[in-house]
Design a protein around this motif. Structure first.
Motif, mmCIF file in Angstrom:
data_model
loop_
_atom_site.group_PDB
_atom_site.id
_atom_site.type_symbol
_atom_site.label_atom_id
_atom_site.label_comp_id
_atom_site.label_asym_id
_atom_site.label_seq_id
_atom_site.Cartn_x
_atom_site.Cartn_y
_atom_site.Cartn_z
ATOM 1 N N LEU A 199 -8.993 3.413 -2.747
ATOM 2 C CA LEU A 199 -10.351 3.560 -2.220
ATOM 3 C C LEU A 199 -11.070 2.219 -2.127
ATOM 4 O O LEU A 199 -11.979 2.065 -1.304
ATOM 5 N N ASN A 248 0.557 4.408 -2.471
ATOM 6 C CA ASN A 248 0.463 5.807 -2.024
ATOM 7 C C ASN A 248 1.492 6.686 -2.737
ATOM 8 O O ASN A 248 1.189 7.811 -3.134
ATOM 9 N N ASN A 264 -10.256 1.272 1.299
ATOM 10 C CA ASN A 264 -10.907 2.079 2.328
ATOM 11 C C ASN A 264 -11.721 3.173 1.659
ATOM 12 O O ASN A 264 -11.243 4.282 1.464
ATOM 13 N N SER A 265 -12.964 2.858 1.336
ATOM 14 C CA SER A 265 -13.803 3.787 0.568
ATOM 15 C C SER A 265 -14.194 5.028 1.359
ATOM 16 O O SER A 265 -14.617 6.017 0.776
ATOM 17 N N ASN A 266 -14.054 4.998 2.666
ATOM 18 C CA ASN A 266 -14.441 6.144 3.486
ATOM 19 C C ASN A 266 -13.282 7.077 3.818
ATOM 20 O O ASN A 266 -13.449 7.989 4.623
ATOM 21 N N ASP A 267 -12.133 6.855 3.212
ATOM 22 C CA ASP A 267 -10.973 7.694 3.505
ATOM 23 C C ASP A 267 -11.221 9.100 2.955
ATOM 24 O O ASP A 267 -11.292 9.307 1.740
ATOM 25 N N GLU A 284 -9.363 11.915 2.918
ATOM 26 C CA GLU A 284 -8.296 12.533 2.115
ATOM 27 C C GLU A 284 -8.206 11.936 0.717
ATOM 28 O O GLU A 284 -8.010 12.663 -0.256
ATOM 29 N N LEU A 285 -8.354 10.622 0.605
ATOM 30 C CA LEU A 285 -8.307 9.993 -0.719
ATOM 31 C C LEU A 285 -9.486 10.436 -1.585
ATOM 32 O O LEU A 285 -9.326 10.699 -2.777
ATOM 33 N N ASN A 286 -10.667 10.522 -0.987
ATOM 34 C CA ASN A 286 -11.838 10.980 -1.733
ATOM 35 C C ASN A 286 -11.664 12.417 -2.202
ATOM 36 O O ASN A 286 -11.991 12.745 -3.347
ATOM 37 N N GLN A 305 0.831 -1.197 0.000
ATOM 38 C CA GLN A 305 0.000 0.000 0.000
ATOM 39 C C GLN A 305 0.873 1.257 0.000
ATOM 40 O O GLN A 305 0.498 2.266 -0.584
#
Length: 186
Positions: free
Chosen positions: A81, A59, A84-87, A89-91, A55
């Motif tokens: 995502l 990143n 971790n779809s709820n991240d 910062e990534l969203n 990972q």
């Protein structure tokens, strides 16, 4: 000689497979970027990610490709995502990527989704900017009202709403907000 530097990036990747030391990935990144061996760096980081499911490598790939190759960056962000779809910062990063590529509807869809679970003045500012690009005054007003409600001590929501009303030639509403703002921000 750039060839020697690319060999160093390759060497770091080989050592990584033996040691699994994420610091080597950071060193690869430094060497690859500083010597302008971005394509080689991406190739070896992809190899590490594909073989080792690192990972950290993914990143780094996101960071490298954000301004370099938006199609690859989107692919890597979507893979992160998936983990971790709820991240938050990534969203936001994916929404910014879409925004930078004038994919405003995709961008706002992401931000609307995450705004249900996260509250941030920066998130609202980005949403305002996108709704402006989409010429959606109604949603701009709604976002301004959320900002005023959730961040009453921050003048930005008031100022944005005043400018919006002025641009819409609704001067009476703009004056109402100005009068209200004077009470809170003399």
């Amino acid at each position: 000689d750039l060839g020697n530097w690319s060999e160093l990036v390759q060497l770091y990747s080989q050592i990584y497979f033996i040691t699994k030391d994420d610091n080597l990935l950071n060193q690869m990144q430094e060497v690859g970027i500083s010597t302008d061996n971005i394509d080689i760096l991406i190739r070896y980081l992809e190899e590490i990610y594909n073989k080792d499911d690192s990972q950290h490598a993914l990143n780094i790939l996101v960071g490298i490709t954000f301004d370099y190759d938006s199609i690859l960056c989107e692919k890597y962000l979507l893979e992160l995502l998936d983990l971790n779809s709820n991240d938050f910062e990534l969203n936001v990063l994916l929404a910014q990527l879409y925004f930078n590529n004038s994919k405003y509807n995709l961008s706002i869809n992401i931000l609307e989704k995450i705004s249900e679970n996260f509250d941030s003045i920066e998130l609202y500012k980005l949403m305002l900017l996108i709704y402006r690009k989409l010429n959606n005054s109604m949603m701009q007003i709604e976002v301004c009202n959320h900002m005023i409600k959730n961040y009453p001590n921050n003048k930005f929501g008031y100022d944005a709403l005043i400018l919006l009303y002025i641009n819409e030639k609704e001067y009476d509403k703009a004056m109402e907000i100005i009068t209200t703002v004077k009470k809170y921000f003399p």
